[in-house]
Write a protein that holds these residues in place. Structure first.
Motif, PDB file in Angstrom:
ATOM      1  N   ILE A  68       0.439   7.117   6.708  1.00  0.00           N
ATOM      2  CA  ILE A  68      -0.791   7.220   7.506  1.00  0.00           C
ATOM      3  C   ILE A  68      -1.840   6.233   6.995  1.00  0.00           C
ATOM      4  CG2 ILE A  68      -2.751   8.712   8.056  1.00  0.00           C
ATOM      5  CD1 ILE A  68      -0.776  11.063   8.115  1.00  0.00           C
ATOM      6  N   LEU A  69      -2.038   6.185   5.690  1.00  0.00           N
ATOM      7  CA  LEU A  69      -3.023   5.283   5.105  1.00  0.00           C
ATOM      8  C   LEU A  69      -2.648   3.825   5.338  1.00  0.00           C
ATOM      9  CD1 LEU A  69      -3.686   7.104   1.713  1.00  0.00           C
ATOM     10  CD2 LEU A  69      -5.193   7.030   3.697  1.00  0.00           C
TER      11      LEU A  69
ATOM     12  N   VAL B 299      -4.661   0.854   7.876  1.00  0.00           N
ATOM     13  CA  VAL B 299      -5.202  -0.374   7.291  1.00  0.00           C
ATOM     14  C   VAL B 299      -4.615  -1.621   7.947  1.00  0.00           C
ATOM     15  CG1 VAL B 299      -5.307  -1.762   5.181  1.00  0.00           C
ATOM     16  CG2 VAL B 299      -5.753   0.687   5.073  1.00  0.00           C
ATOM     17  N   THR B 300      -3.333  -1.585   8.300  1.00  0.00           N
ATOM     18  CA  THR B 300      -2.649  -2.783   8.810  1.00  0.00           C
ATOM     19  C   THR B 300      -2.547  -2.833  10.330  1.00  0.00           C
ATOM     20  OG1 THR B 300      -0.482  -1.680   8.571  1.00  0.00           O
ATOM     21  CG2 THR B 300      -1.277  -2.990   6.702  1.00  0.00           C
TER      22      THR B 300
ATOM     23  N   VAL C 271     -12.542  -1.815  18.850  1.00  0.00           N
ATOM     24  CA  VAL C 271     -11.522  -0.820  19.175  1.00  0.00           C
ATOM     25  C   VAL C 271     -10.226  -1.470  19.633  1.00  0.00           C
ATOM     26  CG1 VAL C 271     -12.174  -0.539  21.616  1.00  0.00           C
ATOM     27  CG2 VAL C 271     -11.164   1.386  20.378  1.00  0.00           C
ATOM     28  N   GLY C 272     -10.306  -2.695  20.145  1.00  0.00           N
ATOM     29  CA  GLY C 272      -9.106  -3.388  20.599  1.00  0.00           C
ATOM     30  C   GLY C 272      -8.112  -3.671  19.493  1.00  0.00           C
ATOM     31  N   PHE C 273      -8.603  -3.770  18.265  1.00  0.00           N
ATOM     32  CA  PHE C 273      -7.723  -4.038  17.126  1.00  0.00           C
ATOM     33  C   PHE C 273      -6.960  -2.793  16.676  1.00  0.00           C
ATOM     34  CE2 PHE C 273     -10.940  -7.379  16.829  1.00  0.00           C
ATOM     35  CZ  PHE C 273     -10.130  -8.499  16.706  1.00  0.00           C
ATOM     36  N   PHE C 274      -7.240  -1.663  17.320  1.00  0.00           N
ATOM     37  CA  PHE C 274      -6.566  -0.424  16.948  1.00  0.00           C
ATOM     38  C   PHE C 274      -5.811   0.193  18.128  1.00  0.00           C
ATOM     39  CE2 PHE C 274      -9.831  -1.098  13.822  1.00  0.00           C
ATOM     40  CZ  PHE C 274      -9.203  -0.765  12.621  1.00  0.00           C
ATOM     41  N   LYS C 275      -5.524  -0.625  19.145  1.00  0.00           N
ATOM     42  CA  LYS C 275      -4.736  -0.142  20.273  1.00  0.00           C
ATOM     43  C   LYS C 275      -3.325   0.198  19.798  1.00  0.00           C
ATOM     44  CE  LYS C 275      -5.096  -2.023  24.320  1.00  0.00           C
ATOM     45  NZ  LYS C 275      -5.083  -3.004  25.437  1.00  0.00           N
TER      46      LYS C 275
ATOM     47  N   ILE D 135       0.837  -1.206   0.000  1.00  0.00           N
ATOM     48  CA  ILE D 135       0.000   0.000   0.000  1.00  0.00           C
ATOM     49  C   ILE D 135       0.869   1.251   0.000  1.00  0.00           C
ATOM     50  CG2 ILE D 135      -1.682   1.328   1.347  1.00  0.00           C
ATOM     51  CD1 ILE D 135      -2.734  -1.399   2.383  1.00  0.00           C
ATOM     52  N   TYR D 136       1.920   1.228   0.837  1.00  0.00           N
ATOM     53  CA  TYR D 136       2.792   2.390   0.954  1.00  0.00           C
ATOM     54  C   TYR D 136       3.465   2.698  -0.382  1.00  0.00           C
ATOM     55  CZ  TYR D 136       6.396   5.559   2.612  1.00  0.00           C
ATOM     56  OH  TYR D 136       7.194   6.664   2.787  1.00  0.00           O
ATOM     57  N   LEU D 137       4.037   1.660  -0.998  1.00  0.00           N
ATOM     58  CA  LEU D 137       4.753   1.874  -2.258  1.00  0.00           C
ATOM     59  C   LEU D 137       3.804   2.359  -3.354  1.00  0.00           C
ATOM     60  CD1 LEU D 137       7.516   1.690  -3.610  1.00  0.00           C
ATOM     61  CD2 LEU D 137       6.982  -0.681  -4.232  1.00  0.00           C
TER      62      LEU D 137
END
Length: 289
Positions: A215-216, A220-221, A255-259, A182-184
């Protein structure tokens, strides 16, 4: 030495240099991210006898707690395995990327080509360096107390075998490979879209594109990063991806998946932007571009 091998070696050197600079500079953010992701309700004994209790809080409260208890140097806990991972890892990533670009693309890759190249190059380095990734995560967590990288590797191997040194490989690849792809893609496409007025502005422009792409890709990851941390810190509790996903969802909800997202976005965005900026600058000096 064959000229093509010499070019790959220069790409490896340029990548290693850029990775070293960014790893040292942004280590505190990675440390805080790992601490935020550590299970705050799990009381764990340190290897060596003392206990560690993780308390919930914000990124800045964790930094304050670390400064109070471990002083300024505590923010760079785990920097040695971080460097040990980034120097060969980033070097391997950029040299692999250089080889793949030269073989499968003509000049700058298209969007889908960029995703494929990023995924392939990062997967290779991720598999090769998973033992150091495990050590790095445990160093940063405050749950384990190792004297050195060698001590950590021996301790993990004797206690958990090869499985311990490769735990969390799947979520690590699910985090790093898509992130790089995604970054590349965003990085290369953003550079094509935005016009450049003067050559001296190129590093600033590259850095800005890197921040946006970082940031994007980080957002996502992020779930894969949380899962990876859990599996590497508590291999006896989480034997599979399913176990971790169920635990996180039942304990914290979505929300736990984004700690730890905030420090990871800051670190990954700044680190990736700086790494690519330094890499392209060094590559230009080494006549790679």
């Amino acid at each position: 030495m064959d000229s093509s091998n010499y070019v790959v070696l220069k790409a490896f050197a340029a990548g290693s240099l850029s990775g070293t600079c960014s790893a040292i500079l942004f280590q505190p953010l990675d440390l805080v991210k790992t601490r935020l992701q550590t299970n705050v309700h799990m009381s764990t004994n340190l290897v060596g006898g003392s206990s560690a209790v993780m308390r919930p809080g914000s990124m800045f409260s964790y930094m304050g707690h670390i400064l109070q208890k471990e002083h300024l140097t505590g923010l760079w806990r785990g920097v040695t395995p971080s460097i040990a991972r980034c120097v060969p890892g980033v070097g391997l990533y950029f040299s692999s990327l250089h080889i793949l670009k030269s073989k499968f693309t003509n000049g700058e890759p298209g969007p889908l080509q960029a995703v494929a190249l990023g995924v392939a190059a990062r997967s290779l380095s991720g598999v090769c360096l998973i033992p150091i990734t495990v050590v790095k995560t445990r160093y940063e967590s405050g749950v384990y107390n190792y004297n050195s990288i060698i001590h950590a590797v021996r301790n993990i191997y004797h206690a958990e075998g090869l499985r311990g040194l490769s735990c969390g490989l799947v979520p690590t690849l699910l985090r790093d490979a898509p992130f790089s792809g995604i970054y590349l893609m965003f990085y290369t496409q953003a550079k094509k879209i935005v016009p450049i007025g003067h050559a001296e502005h190129q590093p600033i422009f590259n850095f800005t594109c890197g921040i946006f792409a970082g940031i994007l890709a980080s957002t996502v990851t992020q779930p894969a990063d949380v899962i990876k941390t859990k599996m590497q810190l508590y291999p006896n509790k989480f034997a599979s991806l399913h176990d971790v996903i169920v635990f996180i969802y039942q304990k914290y909800g979505v929300v736990g998946f984004f700690k730890g997202l905030s420090p990871r976005i800051l670190r990954r965005s700044l680190m990736a932007a700086m790494t690519w900026t330094v890499y392209e600058h060094v590559s230009e000096k080494l006549c790679l571009t």
